[in-house]
Design an enzyme around this catalytic site. Structure first.
Site, mmCIF file in Angstrom:
data_model
loop_
_atom_site.group_PDB
_atom_site.id
_atom_site.type_symbol
_atom_site.label_atom_id
_atom_site.label_comp_id
_atom_site.label_asym_id
_atom_site.label_seq_id
_atom_site.Cartn_x
_atom_site.Cartn_y
_atom_site.Cartn_z
ATOM 1 N N ASP A 1 -15.364 10.899 -10.847
ATOM 2 C CA ASP A 1 -14.176 11.392 -10.144
ATOM 3 C C ASP A 1 -13.863 10.449 -8.993
ATOM 4 O O ASP A 1 -14.749 10.052 -8.233
ATOM 5 C CB ASP A 1 -14.424 12.825 -9.637
ATOM 6 C CG ASP A 1 -13.145 13.515 -9.202
ATOM 7 O OD1 ASP A 1 -12.440 12.977 -8.304
ATOM 8 O OD2 ASP A 1 -12.835 14.586 -9.742
ATOM 9 N N ILE A 2 -12.596 10.103 -8.849
ATOM 10 C CA ILE A 2 -12.172 9.138 -7.827
ATOM 11 C C ILE A 2 -12.304 9.715 -6.410
ATOM 12 O O ILE A 2 -12.449 8.966 -5.438
ATOM 13 C CB ILE A 2 -10.725 8.665 -8.116
ATOM 14 C CG1 ILE A 2 -10.439 7.325 -7.479
ATOM 15 C CG2 ILE A 2 -9.701 9.712 -7.711
ATOM 16 C CD1 ILE A 2 -9.154 6.684 -7.985
ATOM 17 N N ASN B 1 -11.354 23.869 -14.314
ATOM 18 C CA ASN B 1 -10.145 24.529 -13.837
ATOM 19 C C ASN B 1 -9.150 24.561 -14.989
ATOM 20 O O ASN B 1 -8.720 23.522 -15.480
ATOM 21 C CB ASN B 1 -9.571 23.772 -12.636
ATOM 22 C CG ASN B 1 -10.519 23.762 -11.458
ATOM 23 O OD1 ASN B 1 -11.306 24.693 -11.278
ATOM 24 N ND2 ASN B 1 -10.478 22.719 -10.647
ATOM 25 N N GLN C 1 -5.969 23.863 -11.515
ATOM 26 C CA GLN C 1 -5.913 22.649 -12.348
ATOM 27 C C GLN C 1 -4.763 21.761 -11.885
ATOM 28 O O GLN C 1 -3.600 22.178 -11.917
ATOM 29 C CB GLN C 1 -5.733 23.014 -13.825
ATOM 30 C CG GLN C 1 -5.743 21.791 -14.742
ATOM 31 C CD GLN C 1 -5.647 22.154 -16.224
ATOM 32 O OE1 GLN C 1 -5.407 23.310 -16.569
ATOM 33 N NE2 GLN C 1 -5.817 21.177 -17.084
ATOM 34 N N HIS D 1 -10.522 19.001 -18.589
ATOM 35 C CA HIS D 1 -11.667 18.260 -18.047
ATOM 36 C C HIS D 1 -12.693 19.211 -17.464
ATOM 37 O O HIS D 1 -12.350 20.245 -16.910
ATOM 38 C CB HIS D 1 -11.221 17.252 -16.981
ATOM 39 C CG HIS D 1 -10.372 17.841 -15.883
ATOM 40 N ND1 HIS D 1 -9.037 18.125 -16.052
ATOM 41 C CD2 HIS D 1 -10.681 18.220 -14.623
ATOM 42 C CE1 HIS D 1 -8.549 18.634 -14.924
ATOM 43 N NE2 HIS D 1 -9.535 18.716 -14.046
ATOM 44 N N PHE D 2 -13.933 18.821 -17.617
ATOM 45 C CA PHE D 2 -15.031 19.504 -16.941
ATOM 46 C C PHE D 2 -15.438 18.658 -15.750
ATOM 47 O O PHE D 2 -15.560 17.428 -15.869
ATOM 48 C CB PHE D 2 -16.248 19.654 -17.867
ATOM 49 C CG PHE D 2 -16.158 20.852 -18.767
ATOM 50 C CD1 PHE D 2 -16.725 22.062 -18.387
ATOM 51 C CD2 PHE D 2 -15.510 20.776 -19.989
ATOM 52 C CE1 PHE D 2 -16.637 23.171 -19.210
ATOM 53 C CE2 PHE D 2 -15.422 21.882 -20.814
ATOM 54 C CZ PHE D 2 -15.983 23.088 -20.422
ATOM 55 N N HIS D 3 -15.629 19.305 -14.609
ATOM 56 C CA HIS D 3 -16.273 18.663 -13.467
ATOM 57 C C HIS D 3 -17.768 18.933 -13.596
ATOM 58 O O HIS D 3 -18.174 20.091 -13.788
ATOM 59 C CB HIS D 3 -15.811 19.307 -12.156
ATOM 60 C CG HIS D 3 -14.357 19.161 -11.841
ATOM 61 N ND1 HIS D 3 -13.879 18.224 -10.949
ATOM 62 C CD2 HIS D 3 -13.269 19.856 -12.282
ATOM 63 C CE1 HIS D 3 -12.565 18.346 -10.846
ATOM 64 N NE2 HIS D 3 -12.162 19.326 -11.647
HETATM 65 P P1 AMP Z 1 -8.454 19.481 -11.214
HETATM 66 O O1 AMP Z 1 -8.045 20.122 -9.915
HETATM 67 O O2 AMP Z 1 -9.559 20.256 -11.888
HETATM 68 O O3 AMP Z 1 -7.281 19.209 -12.117
HETATM 69 O O4 AMP Z 1 -9.114 18.110 -10.797
HETATM 70 C C1 AMP Z 1 -8.600 16.871 -11.102
HETATM 71 C C2 AMP Z 1 -9.617 15.848 -10.624
HETATM 72 O O5 AMP Z 1 -9.236 14.588 -11.136
HETATM 73 C C3 AMP Z 1 -9.715 15.715 -9.110
HETATM 74 O O6 AMP Z 1 -11.067 15.981 -8.705
HETATM 75 C C4 AMP Z 1 -9.324 14.261 -8.851
HETATM 76 O O7 AMP Z 1 -10.073 13.655 -7.821
HETATM 77 C C5 AMP Z 1 -9.600 13.614 -10.197
HETATM 78 N N1 AMP Z 1 -8.790 12.420 -10.477
HETATM 79 C C6 AMP Z 1 -7.447 12.304 -10.420
HETATM 80 N N2 AMP Z 1 -7.068 11.066 -10.763
HETATM 81 C C7 AMP Z 1 -8.191 10.371 -11.065
HETATM 82 C C8 AMP Z 1 -8.462 9.042 -11.477
HETATM 83 N N3 AMP Z 1 -7.483 8.147 -11.653
HETATM 84 N N4 AMP Z 1 -9.748 8.677 -11.687
HETATM 85 C C9 AMP Z 1 -10.751 9.556 -11.519
HETATM 86 N N5 AMP Z 1 -10.561 10.833 -11.120
HETATM 87 C C10 AMP Z 1 -9.306 11.231 -10.888
#
Ligand code: AMP
Ligand code: ZN
Length: 135
Positions: A30-31, A84, A91, A97-99
């Protein structure tokens, strides 16, 4: 889907710190990590919601989730898995996606501590949800 940021990562249009890849799935950092090693696992095909995934892809995806979790459990002694699903659930990126969030003693992450309340309607809620699962 061209405008989807995670599809762009899969297509190599934007960079990512990839940690694992197979024919159905990709795992990358995750970025904006909640902790060191915070990993995202995504299916290579674009679905917004977990419920939209075909069963074969979902089952393969779950197998990969366990593989990534096994690896991260060697990195730290605990991980939270968070998914989420839908805007109301927080979300932001509309690609399943899974965190997988590595946890360490004394970290300030509070995923597991939500506020609870007494629900006098447990029996009613049980019936409603049971019937929704029949379809
Ligand atoms: P969500 O709220 O579950 O949709 O989380 C989306 C996640 O994607 C967040 O934790 C962001 O930090 C992550 N994210 C968004 N863009 C990127 C990217 N280009 N590379 C890696 N992670 C990302
Ligand atoms: Zn996508």
């Amino acid at each position: 889907m061209l405008s989807c940021v995670f599809c762009k990562i899969i297509q190599g249009e934007i960079p990512a710190q990839k940690i694992y890849e197979d024919s159905f799935s990709l795992a990358f950092l995750d970025i904006n990590p909640a902790s060191k090693g915070h990993t995202l696992l995504i299916p290579k095909d674009h679905y917004e919601l977990l419920s939209q995934m075909p069963e074969n892809e979902y089952l393969a995806f779950m197998k990969t989730l366990q593989k990534v979790v096994k690896g991260l459990m060697k990195y730290t002694d605990g991980v939270n898995i968070l998914q989420n699903n839908g805007k109301d659930a927080g979300q932001l990126v509309p690609h399943v996606h899974f965190h997988i969030i590595p946890r360490r003693p004394g970290d300030e992450i509070k995923i597991e501590t939500w506020r609870t309340h007494h629900d006098p309607d447990l029996d009613k809620v049980q019936k409603v949800i049971q019937s929704l699962l029949k379809d």
